[in-house]
Design a protein around this motif. Structure first.
Motif, PDB file in Angstrom:
ATOM      1  N   GLN A  63       0.840  -1.207   0.000  1.00 24.68           N
ATOM      2  CA  GLN A  63       0.000   0.000   0.000  1.00 24.68           C
ATOM      3  C   GLN A  63       0.869   1.250   0.000  1.00 24.68           C
ATOM      4  OE1 GLN A  63      -3.183   0.681  -0.455  1.00 24.68           O
ATOM      5  NE2 GLN A  63      -3.448  -1.494  -0.895  1.00 24.68           N
ATOM      6  N   LYS A  64       1.938   1.164   0.787  1.00 24.30           N
ATOM      7  CA  LYS A  64       2.854   2.303   0.843  1.00 24.30           C
ATOM      8  C   LYS A  64       3.463   2.549  -0.537  1.00 24.30           C
ATOM      9  CE  LYS A  64       7.137   3.080   2.752  1.00 24.30           C
ATOM     10  NZ  LYS A  64       8.193   2.486   3.559  1.00 24.30           N
ATOM     11  N   VAL A  65       3.831   1.449  -1.195  1.00 29.27           N
ATOM     12  CA  VAL A  65       4.409   1.578  -2.532  1.00 29.27           C
ATOM     13  C   VAL A  65       3.390   2.163  -3.498  1.00 29.27           C
ATOM     14  CG1 VAL A  65       5.318   0.277  -4.491  1.00 29.27           C
ATOM     15  CG2 VAL A  65       6.067  -0.263  -2.173  1.00 29.27           C
ATOM     16  N   PHE A  66       2.142   1.664  -3.403  1.00 22.33           N
ATOM     17  CA  PHE A  66       1.095   2.155  -4.302  1.00 22.33           C
ATOM     18  C   PHE A  66       0.895   3.656  -4.143  1.00 22.33           C
ATOM     19  CE2 PHE A  66      -1.010  -2.245  -4.212  1.00 22.33           C
ATOM     20  CZ  PHE A  66      -0.386  -2.604  -5.389  1.00 22.33           C
ATOM     21  N   ARG A  67       0.971   4.101  -2.906  1.00 26.86           N
ATOM     22  CA  ARG A  67       0.674   5.508  -2.637  1.00 26.86           C
ATOM     23  C   ARG A  67       1.862   6.420  -2.898  1.00 26.86           C
ATOM     24  NH1 ARG A  67      -3.533   4.692   2.305  1.00 26.86           N
ATOM     25  NH2 ARG A  67      -4.593   3.007   1.216  1.00 26.86           N
ATOM     26  N   SER A  68       3.014   5.816  -3.140  1.00 31.34           N
ATOM     27  CA  SER A  68       4.192   6.659  -3.355  1.00 31.34           C
ATOM     28  C   SER A  68       4.155   7.316  -4.724  1.00 31.34           C
ATOM     29  CB  SER A  68       5.457   5.818  -3.219  1.00 31.34           C
ATOM     30  OG  SER A  68       5.490   4.887  -4.270  1.00 31.34           O
ATOM     31  N   GLY A  69       3.279   6.881  -5.586  1.00 29.46           N
ATOM     32  CA  GLY A  69       3.200   7.445  -6.926  1.00 29.46           C
ATOM     33  C   GLY A  69       2.702   6.411  -7.891  1.00 29.46           C
ATOM     34  N   SER A  70       2.481   6.854  -9.103  1.00 27.44           N
ATOM     35  CA  SER A  70       1.909   5.925 -10.067  1.00 27.44           C
ATOM     36  C   SER A  70       2.970   4.997 -10.649  1.00 27.44           C
ATOM     37  CB  SER A  70       1.216   6.695 -11.178  1.00 27.44           C
ATOM     38  OG  SER A  70       2.144   7.586 -11.763  1.00 27.44           O
ATOM     39  N   LEU A  71       4.238   5.352 -10.455  1.00 29.33           N
ATOM     40  CA  LEU A  71       5.295   4.517 -11.023  1.00 29.33           C
ATOM     41  C   LEU A  71       5.849   3.569  -9.980  1.00 29.33           C
ATOM     42  CD1 LEU A  71       7.352   6.952 -13.260  1.00 29.33           C
ATOM     43  CD2 LEU A  71       6.034   4.967 -13.980  1.00 29.33           C
ATOM     44  N   HIS A  72       5.595   2.321 -10.161  1.00 30.60           N
ATOM     45  CA  HIS A  72       6.173   1.328  -9.258  1.00 30.60           C
ATOM     46  C   HIS A  72       6.200   0.001  -9.983  1.00 30.60           C
ATOM     47  CE1 HIS A  72       2.065  -0.027  -8.725  1.00 30.60           C
ATOM     48  NE2 HIS A  72       1.737   1.226  -8.517  1.00 30.60           N
ATOM     49  N   PRO A  73       7.118  -0.895  -9.542  1.00 31.07           N
ATOM     50  CA  PRO A  73       7.159  -2.206 -10.197  1.00 31.07           C
ATOM     51  C   PRO A  73       5.896  -3.013  -9.890  1.00 31.07           C
ATOM     52  CG  PRO A  73       8.766  -2.075  -8.410  1.00 31.07           C
ATOM     53  CD  PRO A  73       8.129  -0.735  -8.515  1.00 31.07           C
ATOM     54  N   HIS A  74       5.663  -4.050 -10.685  1.00 31.72           N
ATOM     55  CA  HIS A  74       4.456  -4.874 -10.464  1.00 31.72           C
ATOM     56  C   HIS A  74       4.660  -5.759  -9.246  1.00 31.72           C
ATOM     57  CE1 HIS A  74       2.650  -3.631 -14.208  1.00 31.72           C
ATOM     58  NE2 HIS A  74       3.882  -3.665 -14.712  1.00 31.72           N
ATOM     59  N   PRO A  75       3.819  -5.599  -8.244  1.00 29.85           N
ATOM     60  CA  PRO A  75       4.045  -6.324  -7.002  1.00 29.85           C
ATOM     61  C   PRO A  75       3.409  -7.710  -6.991  1.00 29.85           C
ATOM     62  CG  PRO A  75       2.274  -4.733  -6.715  1.00 29.85           C
ATOM     63  CD  PRO A  75       2.661  -4.699  -8.159  1.00 29.85           C
ATOM     64  N   ARG A  76       4.020  -8.620  -6.288  1.00 27.48           N
ATOM     65  CA  ARG A  76       3.399  -9.911  -5.985  1.00 27.48           C
ATOM     66  C   ARG A  76       3.970 -10.423  -4.671  1.00 27.48           C
ATOM     67  NH1 ARG A  76       7.181 -11.498 -10.145  1.00 27.48           N
ATOM     68  NH2 ARG A  76       8.453 -13.281  -9.475  1.00 27.48           N
ATOM     69  N   ILE A  77       3.225 -11.334  -4.057  1.00 27.85           N
ATOM     70  CA  ILE A  77       3.645 -11.872  -2.761  1.00 27.85           C
ATOM     71  C   ILE A  77       3.954 -13.349  -2.943  1.00 27.85           C
ATOM     72  CG2 ILE A  77       2.858 -12.373  -0.408  1.00 27.85           C
ATOM     73  CD1 ILE A  77       1.051  -9.914  -0.624  1.00 27.85           C
ATOM     74  N   LEU A  78       5.039 -13.786  -2.354  1.00 27.31           N
ATOM     75  CA  LEU A  78       5.358 -15.222  -2.394  1.00 27.31           C
ATOM     76  C   LEU A  78       5.435 -15.735  -0.965  1.00 27.31           C
ATOM     77  CD1 LEU A  78       6.370 -17.879  -3.658  1.00 27.31           C
ATOM     78  CD2 LEU A  78       8.658 -16.898  -3.708  1.00 27.31           C
TER      79      LEU A  78
END
Lengths: 296, 595
Positions: free
Chosen positions: A133-148
């Motif tokens: 969520q923090k990454v999402f809110r940091s801006g529109s540019l971010h790598p594609h997230p996934r959880i393992l």
């Protein structure tokens, strides 16, 4: 580096959040030693970072009584800590892991969890989602997230609600949850998590080939998955845990208001407080019975 | 429903008042035969069930004797009086199944229930709707046959659970006004045989109606002259003579003829009634009218755009105003009538009744014209075509195809085996907390000191993993789930499979009714629940039988499939018993008060 000011992320750049099961009770009984397991996982994490310069890796420890961020590739801008034998990633991660184990042992003494072997998956899932969520809110540019999820300990039915909530939250933010389950049973929680969020669930058969599983199946970025044929679960165990005794049940009672699940009939829903109406006649008879019991 | 033959002594009555002829009633699947005890009696019967439209019977407990009434499809009925109600019930059930079998009579059960449940008045259309639903869905029909005819559920109970199904069909029926044909009948094209001077006009009841509607003057003339002054045939001959004269554009000839024959002149004159009405009509076009498209609208492919006259060649002969009628006038009139809609609803066969009905409808329009106009326009806001589908404030139940469930069961079955095997290996953690943490920390320091494995993975192992994954992927893709031969259900022999599926559907239906009957507030619900419970325990036993009779190879799979059904039924039984106990405890308490 990842922290460079102008990042232009291609569709195959990943932000991988790894939830590492560090449950000591599981590892002390498991056939594969923890050191071997770590060796596979560290090599895998390294290869993720090598696959694409912009890839990011976050490792969260899923302990028995606590959870902790163990490693975040974007917070270490220089990799000067190389000591010839191991990449910087491994050294940092192992150091943090050691600290975490001490802390976890500490917290187990303060707040012992009775009668369960499961690790705190709900906690680490929540932490991963918070980070994302923090990454999402940091801006529109971010790598594609996934959880393992690298999980070995059995499911803790008492965490059912928390885990399901995390799963739905991940589904809402379109974060797939991949699960590599190395325990002996299949994990119903992780099966559901991967099924609902569109991730991959895999239970490796050859434990000494763990690295191969990880790099073949779980290293694939989300974009490549659209044209790759990844292993699919044959069946998903959709059974739920009841809210009252945290037992896994096949059939139960569902609150008609909030959909809480109970293994037996209750007069009142413990979640939302709805009173389950009986007929006035039946209520009458119940109250009569109640009054009668102390007298006889 | 297994019996193929029923024989009961009964009295045959031609009417309710008739004392009846004693004799023996025999029924087979196809027909019933009544043989009077007195062989000389004339009231012998031998009737096939396909001539029977429906059946009714008197209710037990009413003060009427046990009568069974079989209605013939040409009207009239056969009434049989039985000795007692149990005979009646046997025969009634037999007739019910026989009628259902004879194909055109799925209506029989409905009629029966109309008779037994007089409070449920079904309109004919509703009944037809139900019948259609049954015909379209063979599974539904099977259920209906099993439960409604089998007496477990009543007709209304059965359909109450399927309101949505009925509503869907019901709502498709349009409530819009039926439109008037838009093709120009004014130009009834004459057919000449080419050799003689005879010209033939084809006249159908529909065209007559259209002529009346389009030409009030002709309509008026018809009412005035037919049949007093001239026959209907003469009238139409005259009309078409005028039409013919008009179409030849020979206005001089027309004028000449009109001078000779005043009736004929009427047809050639401008329609005064029309002129008077025209302005008024513009104001009362019904916006809800559903225009009927027919060939007349296809003016691209029809020669002359479907109009047999060419307006361009219209001769404007000002000297004979009377006989002039232009194409545009005709078109306008046609348009006006089309917009009026079909105002009458009578049999078109008899032109006299049509003409009279048209007068009535015109008068009615005059009188309530304004009100109706307003009403229609108010209704216009709700033209059905434009409405969104009805949305209800509840979410529909998502009841899945049982096949999906069984397919999923296969995977679960495999897993259960897997899990039980794995479960045995599970060992309880014997280490203490400190020891466990210690060993883990040791592992960490071990890897810190020795570094990562080298090589990380052995080539042979990597190959094994690859092979395993490939096999896994191709097997899930090509063999499991999708492949019908691989699912448990499909691997069973066909009859067993169908039986299981049917039982599953039946159980779902019964359970739905069972659980919806709780809490039991009325004695009606009470009897319903006990009826349902009996039916369910019957199915329970049948499932058990299936399990026992099936071949040994399949027994395990079948029992896996049957188990959830049994569980669902068990839960229902348990609830039923608990409820019963509560009730009996309560009723037992009442006379004694607090003890």
């Amino acid at each position: 580096m990842a922290s460079a000011p102008s990042k232009l992320y291609a569709d195959d750049v990943s932000l991988l959040v790894v939830l590492l099961d560090t449950n000591p009770f599981f590892w002390s009984t498991y056939s594969l030693p923890f050191s071997k397991f770590l060796s596979h996982v560290l090599a895998f994490l390294n290869s993720i970072l090598v696959l694409n310069q912009l890839n990011e890796v976050v490792v969260i420890g899923t302990g028995y009584a606590s959870c902790k961020y163990l490693y975040n590739s974007s917070s270490y801008s220089n990799r000067s800590l190389e000591d010839g034998r191991m990449p910087a990633l491994c050294t940092r991660l192992l150091n943090n892991l050691e600290e975490f184990m001490i802390g976890d042992e500490q917290s187990i003494k303060e707040d012992p969890r009775e009668g369960t072997m499961s690790s705190l998956l709900s906690g680490s899932l929540s932490m991963a989602l918070c980070y994302l969520q923090k990454v999402f809110r940091s801006g529109s540019l971010h790598p594609h997230p996934r959880i393992l999820c690298l999980q070995g300990s059995p499911d803790g039915p008492e965490q059912y609600v928390a885990i399901m909530n995390s799963i739905f939250s991940a589904q809402r933010s379109m974060v797939p949850i991949d699960s590599c389950y190395i325990g002996s049973h299949n994990s119903a929680f992780l099966q559901q998590a991967s099924y609902i969020t569109g991730g991959v669930y895999l239970k490796p058969q050859q434990m000494d080939g763990l690295f191969q599983y990880l790099s073949t199946v779980f290293a694939t970025d989300l974009h490549s998955r659209t044209f790759l044929q990844l292993p699919k679960s044959v069946g998903v165990d959709f059974r739920a845990s009841c809210f009252c005794h945290k037992k896994t049940i096949d059939m139960g009672f569902v609150c008609s208001v909030c959909l809480s699940i109970f293994c037996k009939h209750h007069k009142k829903c413990s979640t939302c407080g709805s009173v389950f109406g009986e007929t006035p006649v039946a209520v009458d008879s119940v109250s009569k019975l109640k009054r009668k019991t102390p007298e006889t | 429903m297994g019996t193929k033959y029923v024989q009961k002594s009964a009295k045959y009555k031609t009417s309710v008042k008739d004392p009846g002829t004693p004799g023996v009633l025999e029924m087979t699947e196809r027909k019933f035969v009544f043989r009077p005890s007195d062989p000389t009696s004339a009231s012998k019967l031998d009737v096939e069930f396909r001539f029977i439209k429906g059946h009714k019977n008197t209710k037990e407990g009413s003060n009427k004797p046990p009568w069974l009434n079989l209605t013939r499809d040409q009207g009239g009925s056969y009434i049989f009086e039985f000795k007692n109600f149990s005979d009646l019930h046997v025969c009634r059930e037999f007739v019910g199944s026989a009628l259902a079998k004879s194909g055109e009579a799925p209506q029989a059960p409905s009629e029966k229930l109309v008779a037994t449940f007089p409070h449920e008045q079904l309109s004919k259309s509703e009944m037809e709707l139900r019948m259609r639903c049954l015909q379209e869905d063979s599974e539904l029909q099977k259920l209906h046959k099993q439960f409604v005819i089998g007496g477990v559920l009543t007709e209304s109970e059965f359909w109450a659970a399927r309101k949505k199904l009925l509503e869907r069909d019901y709502s498709t029926k349009s409530k819009q006004l039926v439109g008037f044909k838009s093709s120009m009948v004014l130009d009834t094209k004459p057919m000449s045989d080419g050799r003689t001077n005879k010209v033939t006009f084809n006249l159908t009841p529909e065209i007559k109606y259209q002529i009346f509607a389009l030409k009030p003057a002709v309509h008026q003339a018809f009412l005035n002259h037919v049949p007093n002054k001239m026959s209907e045939k003469d009238f139409w001959t005259k009309y078409f003579r005028a039409e013919y004269l008009h179409s030849t554009k020979n206005s001089i000839a027309a004028a000449a003829e009109a001078a000779e024959d005043e009736e004929l002149a009427l047809f050639l004159k401008d329609d005064e009634i029309l002129a008077a009405e025209t302005r008024k009509k513009i104001r009362r076009v019904d916006p809800t009218l559903d225009l009927e498209a027919d060939l007349g609208d296809d003016y691209i492919h029809l020669p002359d755009h479907g109009i047999f006259r060419d307006g361009g060649k219209e001769i404007t002969e000002s000297h004979n105003e009377q006989c002039r009628r232009t194409l545009s006038q005709d078109l306008n009139r046609q348009g006006a009538v089309v917009l009026e809609g079909r105002t009458i609803d009578v049999d078109l066969e008899d032109p006299r009744t049509v003409a009279e009905a048209l007068v009535r409808s015109r008068h009615a329009v005059e009188g309530s014209e304004k009100q109706i106009g307003l009403d229609r326009i108010a209704r216009m806001t709700a033209i059905e075509d434009l409405q969104a589908p009805h949305s209800y404030p509840f979410a529909p139940l998502c009841i899945k195809d049982p096949r999906d469930y069984f397919d999923a069961q296969q995977a679960n079955a495999i897993k259960t085996l897997d899990d039980t095997r794995a479960g045995m290996q599970q060992t309880k953690c014997s280490l203490s907390t400190t020891e466990a943490y210690c060993s883990l920390r040791e592992s960490i320091s071990e890897i810190k000191s020795s570094g990562l494995n080298h090589p990380i993975i052995k080539p042979e192992v990597a190959l094994m993993v690859y092979n395993g994954l490939t096999q896994n992927i191709s097997s899930t893709k090509y063999q499991l789930g999708k492949n019908p031969q691989e699912s448990i259900l499909e691997s069973l022999p066909n009859p067993t499979k169908e039986e299981l599926l049917h039982h599953w559907i039946s159980i779902q239906e019964l359970l739905r009714h069972f659980w919806s009957s709780y809490p039991i507030t009325t004695s009606y619900l009470y009897t319903k629940v006990s009826r349902l419970k009996d039916a369910m325990s019957k199915i329970y036993r049948q499932l058990e039988e299936i399990k026992e009779t099936v071949q040994a190879d399949f027994r395990h799979q079948v029992s896996l499939l049957v188990r959830p059904m049994h569980q669902a039924l068990d839960a229902a039984f348990q609830h039923h018993d608990a409820d019963l106990q509560k009730r009996s405890a309560k009723s037992g308490e009442r006379p004694n008060g607090y003890t």
